[in-house]
Design an enzyme around this catalytic site. Sequence first.
Site, PDB file in Angstrom:
ATOM      1  CB  THR A   1      -1.340  -0.025   1.268  1.00  0.00           C
ATOM      2  OG1 THR A   1      -1.533  -0.978   0.874  1.00  0.00           O
ATOM      3  CG2 THR A   1      -2.149   1.488   1.019  1.00  0.00           C
ATOM      4  CG  ASP A   2       3.013   2.369   3.564  1.00  0.00           C
ATOM      5  OD1 ASP A   2       2.614   3.507   3.626  1.00  0.00           O
ATOM      6  OD2 ASP A   2       4.188   2.080   4.023  1.00  0.00           O
TER       7      ASP A   2
END
Length: 405
Positions: free
Chosen positions: A176-177
């Site tokens: 996600t990052d």
Amino acid sequence: MAGPLTGIRVLDLSRILAGPWATQCLADLGAEVIKVERPDVGDDTRTWGPPFFEDGDKPVSAYFMCANRGKKSVTIDFTKPEGQALIKKLAEKSDILVENFKVGGLARYGLDYESIKAVNPGLIYCSITGFGQTGPYKDRPGYDALIQALGGLMSITGEPDGMPGGGPQKVGVAVTDLFTGLYSTIGILGALHHKARTGEGQHIDMALMDTQVAVLANQSMNYLVSCKEPKRLGTAHPSIVPYQVFASADGHMMLAVGNDGQFARFCVAAGMPEVAADPRFKSNPGRVENREALIPLVAEAIARKTTDEWIALLEAHNVPGGPINTMERVFDDPQVEARGVALALKAEDGSIMPSVANPIHYSGTEISYDKAPPALGADTDDVLKDVLGVTDDNLKLVRASKVLG
């Protein structure tokens, strides 16, 4: 040849992973990236280890190294008025600013978008937060694993309930990052093009939650079209069969059959052409519908040979498949070596720092790997002199104020 973003200056107020991943991409493309860090502490990830790379008397964590090559490290305490003034002067001389503080976190220091816009209207200001600048969750902290859970990724990742090891799982890296960092880079490049046409800067509002939902891709569309919750399938695919890990005679391997022709060729290679002719299995929709009948037949055939035997056989029949490589095997792979994925960067003490190349390959401009991840504050004096024109005498005065650490 210079990179495509040569001449662009980025003021990087971000830390951890999503923001630094975006600014590292910009540095790879040739931008000058000035990373502002807290004096004596720096980016949190500098201490996220072991393992550490021993760079003289200043060990650098492998985690920090993965997202900070090509940058200049400047230590400024912007909780102090003198530090805030320096940040504003750097922003005035920059094209892009990237930050990932909580919503409103920089406003108390006069470093929010509206305040910075007043000194540099053409600045592209990218804010990365867990949930964005608006909405009921905007003030909540957001971390990758939390967003993998809230954003639906963990509900479709892992073995099914009732199977050994069943239950939701997070992905093995902070995807996600990383996706948010990449989307931020895309947003910044779009804003640069807009600025080139109009001269206007703008604020980019990036959220981990938005990104995670966006990259659910076919799984989210499966739900929106069918109104049925996708199930965890382990390594299997919801819409393609057979497309999963199987146990071989000496380990495991991935079989990735993507169309009917590949399936027919696989069946020939496996010595079971009659399976390809079975009306239940001739088409992919049929194979998906009859997954429970087909998978045991495939598993039985694959268990008869070793992984290496299967890889050779599949390649001979033009069927996608491969081993489950360890990191050692990844970096020893001849394709990875041929593409120059592993890098060796010279650290400040002259030792060689490992790194992993940017996957972009231009024909006309080059990705830049001129600078290893910097030691904390290594470039403070040079940046203040070269960018802001601070004299040696003034630099001594600034240092006396402790704003530089």
